[in-house]
Design a protein around this motif. Structure first.
Motif, PDB file in Angstrom:
ATOM      1  N   MET A 289       0.847  -1.163   0.000  1.00  0.00           N
ATOM      2  CA  MET A 289       0.000   0.000   0.000  1.00  0.00           C
ATOM      3  C   MET A 289       0.897   1.232   0.000  1.00  0.00           C
ATOM      4  SD  MET A 289      -2.620   1.374   2.897  1.00  0.00           S
ATOM      5  CE  MET A 289      -3.769   0.058   2.634  1.00  0.00           C
ATOM      6  N   ILE A 290       0.606   2.152  -0.843  1.00  0.00           N
ATOM      7  CA  ILE A 290       1.321   3.423  -0.874  1.00  0.00           C
ATOM      8  C   ILE A 290       0.416   4.444  -0.200  1.00  0.00           C
ATOM      9  CG2 ILE A 290       2.298   5.234  -2.310  1.00  0.00           C
ATOM     10  CD1 ILE A 290       2.793   3.035  -4.432  1.00  0.00           C
ATOM     11  N   ARG A 291       0.857   4.950   0.944  1.00  0.00           N
ATOM     12  CA  ARG A 291       0.026   5.865   1.717  1.00  0.00           C
ATOM     13  C   ARG A 291       0.392   7.321   1.527  1.00  0.00           C
ATOM     14  NH1 ARG A 291      -0.394   2.726   7.505  1.00  0.00           N
ATOM     15  NH2 ARG A 291      -1.552   0.972   6.707  1.00  0.00           N
ATOM     16  N   GLY A 292       1.587   7.578   1.017  1.00  0.00           N
ATOM     17  CA  GLY A 292       2.005   8.966   0.864  1.00  0.00           C
ATOM     18  C   GLY A 292       3.271   9.054   0.046  1.00  0.00           C
ATOM     19  N   SER A 293       3.616  10.264  -0.312  1.00  0.00           N
ATOM     20  CA  SER A 293       4.830  10.502  -1.083  1.00  0.00           C
ATOM     21  C   SER A 293       5.328  11.907  -0.785  1.00  0.00           C
ATOM     22  CB  SER A 293       4.561  10.336  -2.574  1.00  0.00           C
ATOM     23  OG  SER A 293       3.676  11.342  -3.014  1.00  0.00           O
ATOM     24  N   ALA A 294       6.518  12.193  -1.256  1.00  0.00           N
ATOM     25  CA  ALA A 294       7.083  13.531  -1.123  1.00  0.00           C
ATOM     26  C   ALA A 294       8.090  13.720  -2.236  1.00  0.00           C
ATOM     27  CB  ALA A 294       7.748  13.703   0.235  1.00  0.00           C
ATOM     28  N   VAL A 295       8.313  14.971  -2.598  1.00  0.00           N
ATOM     29  CA  VAL A 295       9.233  15.299  -3.674  1.00  0.00           C
ATOM     30  C   VAL A 295      10.089  16.484  -3.241  1.00  0.00           C
ATOM     31  CG1 VAL A 295       9.402  16.108  -6.062  1.00  0.00           C
ATOM     32  CG2 VAL A 295       7.574  14.532  -5.416  1.00  0.00           C
ATOM     33  N   ASN A 296      11.358  16.421  -3.577  1.00  0.00           N
ATOM     34  CA  ASN A 296      12.247  17.573  -3.463  1.00  0.00           C
ATOM     35  C   ASN A 296      13.357  17.381  -4.479  1.00  0.00           C
ATOM     36  OD1 ASN A 296      14.119  15.760  -2.343  1.00  0.00           O
ATOM     37  ND2 ASN A 296      14.375  16.876  -0.434  1.00  0.00           N
ATOM     38  N   ASN A 297      14.258  18.347  -4.590  1.00  0.00           N
ATOM     39  CA  ASN A 297      15.424  18.086  -5.413  1.00  0.00           C
ATOM     40  C   ASN A 297      16.477  17.457  -4.516  1.00  0.00           C
ATOM     41  OD1 ASN A 297      16.914  20.041  -4.069  1.00  0.00           O
ATOM     42  ND2 ASN A 297      16.667  21.583  -5.643  1.00  0.00           N
ATOM     43  N   ASP A 298      17.580  17.045  -5.092  1.00  0.00           N
ATOM     44  CA  ASP A 298      18.554  16.325  -4.272  1.00  0.00           C
ATOM     45  C   ASP A 298      19.424  17.243  -3.433  1.00  0.00           C
ATOM     46  OD1 ASP A 298      20.352  17.338  -6.081  1.00  0.00           O
ATOM     47  OD2 ASP A 298      20.830  15.410  -6.987  1.00  0.00           O
ATOM     48  N   GLY A 299      19.118  18.513  -3.402  1.00  0.00           N
ATOM     49  CA  GLY A 299      19.771  19.415  -2.482  1.00  0.00           C
ATOM     50  C   GLY A 299      21.098  19.969  -2.925  1.00  0.00           C
ATOM     51  N   GLY A 300      21.602  19.532  -4.056  1.00  0.00           N
ATOM     52  CA  GLY A 300      22.873  20.067  -4.528  1.00  0.00           C
ATOM     53  C   GLY A 300      24.025  19.736  -3.611  1.00  0.00           C
ATOM     54  N   GLY A 301      24.667  18.640  -3.864  1.00  0.00           N
ATOM     55  CA  GLY A 301      25.822  18.247  -3.059  1.00  0.00           C
ATOM     56  C   GLY A 301      27.042  19.058  -3.433  1.00  0.00           C
ATOM     57  N   GLU A 302      28.200  18.533  -3.108  1.00  0.00           N
ATOM     58  CA  GLU A 302      29.447  19.235  -3.367  1.00  0.00           C
ATOM     59  C   GLU A 302      29.739  19.362  -4.859  1.00  0.00           C
ATOM     60  OE1 GLU A 302      32.703  17.716  -1.055  1.00  0.00           O
ATOM     61  OE2 GLU A 302      31.415  17.418   0.682  1.00  0.00           O
ATOM     62  N   GLN A 303      29.227  18.441  -5.663  1.00  0.00           N
ATOM     63  CA  GLN A 303      29.403  18.470  -7.113  1.00  0.00           C
ATOM     64  C   GLN A 303      28.024  18.352  -7.757  1.00  0.00           C
ATOM     65  OE1 GLN A 303      31.992  15.244  -8.233  1.00  0.00           O
ATOM     66  NE2 GLN A 303      33.277  15.527  -6.446  1.00  0.00           N
ATOM     67  N   LEU A 304      27.935  18.740  -9.021  1.00  0.00           N
ATOM     68  CA  LEU A 304      26.657  18.684  -9.722  1.00  0.00           C
ATOM     69  C   LEU A 304      26.057  17.281  -9.705  1.00  0.00           C
ATOM     70  CD1 LEU A 304      24.522  20.035 -11.502  1.00  0.00           C
ATOM     71  CD2 LEU A 304      25.931  19.468 -13.481  1.00  0.00           C
ATOM     72  N   SER A 305      26.898  16.268  -9.882  1.00  0.00           N
ATOM     73  CA  SER A 305      26.390  14.892  -9.942  1.00  0.00           C
ATOM     74  C   SER A 305      26.345  14.206  -8.582  1.00  0.00           C
ATOM     75  CB  SER A 305      27.264  14.062 -10.896  1.00  0.00           C
ATOM     76  OG  SER A 305      28.590  14.023 -10.407  1.00  0.00           O
ATOM     77  N   GLN A 306      26.619  14.944  -7.511  1.00  0.00           N
ATOM     78  CA  GLN A 306      26.608  14.359  -6.176  1.00  0.00           C
ATOM     79  C   GLN A 306      25.365  14.797  -5.416  1.00  0.00           C
ATOM     80  OE1 GLN A 306      30.101  15.105  -3.856  1.00  0.00           O
ATOM     81  NE2 GLN A 306      29.178  14.401  -1.965  1.00  0.00           N
ATOM     82  N   PRO A 307      24.473  13.865  -5.105  1.00  0.00           N
ATOM     83  CA  PRO A 307      23.268  14.224  -4.360  1.00  0.00           C
ATOM     84  C   PRO A 307      23.589  14.551  -2.909  1.00  0.00           C
ATOM     85  CG  PRO A 307      23.345  11.862  -4.739  1.00  0.00           C
ATOM     86  CD  PRO A 307      24.515  12.452  -5.456  1.00  0.00           C
ATOM     87  N   SER A 308      22.642  15.126  -2.245  1.00  0.00           N
ATOM     88  CA  SER A 308      22.787  15.489  -0.833  1.00  0.00           C
ATOM     89  C   SER A 308      22.091  14.445   0.035  1.00  0.00           C
ATOM     90  CB  SER A 308      22.166  16.859  -0.580  1.00  0.00           C
ATOM     91  OG  SER A 308      21.999  17.092   0.794  1.00  0.00           O
ATOM     92  N   GLN A 309      22.855  13.815   0.906  1.00  0.00           N
ATOM     93  CA  GLN A 309      22.277  12.836   1.828  1.00  0.00           C
ATOM     94  C   GLN A 309      21.251  13.507   2.743  1.00  0.00           C
ATOM     95  OE1 GLN A 309      24.987  10.161   3.832  1.00  0.00           O
ATOM     96  NE2 GLN A 309      23.671  10.076   5.627  1.00  0.00           N
ATOM     97  N   ALA A 310      21.549  14.706   3.203  1.00  0.00           N
ATOM     98  CA  ALA A 310      20.621  15.416   4.097  1.00  0.00           C
ATOM     99  C   ALA A 310      19.300  15.703   3.398  1.00  0.00           C
ATOM    100  CB  ALA A 310      21.256  16.714   4.591  1.00  0.00           C
ATOM    101  N   ALA A 311      19.343  16.107   2.118  1.00  0.00           N
ATOM    102  CA  ALA A 311      18.108  16.379   1.376  1.00  0.00           C
ATOM    103  C   ALA A 311      17.310  15.102   1.174  1.00  0.00           C
ATOM    104  CB  ALA A 311      18.438  17.029   0.029  1.00  0.00           C
ATOM    105  N   GLN A 312      17.993  13.999   0.925  1.00  0.00           N
ATOM    106  CA  GLN A 312      17.287  12.733   0.735  1.00  0.00           C
ATOM    107  C   GLN A 312      16.646  12.274   2.043  1.00  0.00           C
ATOM    108  OE1 GLN A 312      19.358   9.789  -1.555  1.00  0.00           O
ATOM    109  NE2 GLN A 312      19.941  11.263  -3.100  1.00  0.00           N
TER     110      GLN A 312
END
Length: 102
Positions: free
Chosen positions: A1-24
């Motif tokens: 069952m899918i009860r909810g969802s959320a969306v954000n961007n990956d927060g911009g890590g140190e590099q363009l291709s590096q996601p942000s753990q905190a944002a995730q």
């Protein structure tokens, strides 16, 4: 069952291709809050699966940060993208379809 969802961007890590753990971690917490469930109630997580040596560990660490404390059983995770490759805009829906079918 899918009860909810959320969306954000990956927060911009140190590099363009590096996601942000905190944002995730923030987007996971937001999804659980919107769904009205605690992180301990979640039984499966479909990861994005960047397929990169930087992105995948950051994503898994964010899940562990939010879900790891007090966990009494393993949390199954998966990523269909790692099996079929990047589908551009369809990558997200492929993961959703896989999670629903699982």
């Amino acid at each position: 069952m899918i009860r909810g969802s959320a969306v954000n961007n990956d927060g911009g890590g140190e590099q363009l291709s590096q996601p942000s753990q905190a944002a995730q971690a923030r987007v996971l917490r937001a999804a659980y809050e919107r769904a009205g469930v605690t992180p301990a109630e979640v039984t499966f997580v479909e990861l994005h699966g960047t397929g990169t040596p930087i992105g995948d560990p950051l994503e898994a660490n964010a899940v562990g940060e939010v879900r790891g404390a007090g966990r009494d059983r393993p949390l199954p995770v998966g990523s269909v993208k790692t099996n079929i490759g990047h589908l551009e805009a369809a990558a997200g829906i492929a993961g959703l379809i896989k999670a629903v079918l699982a």
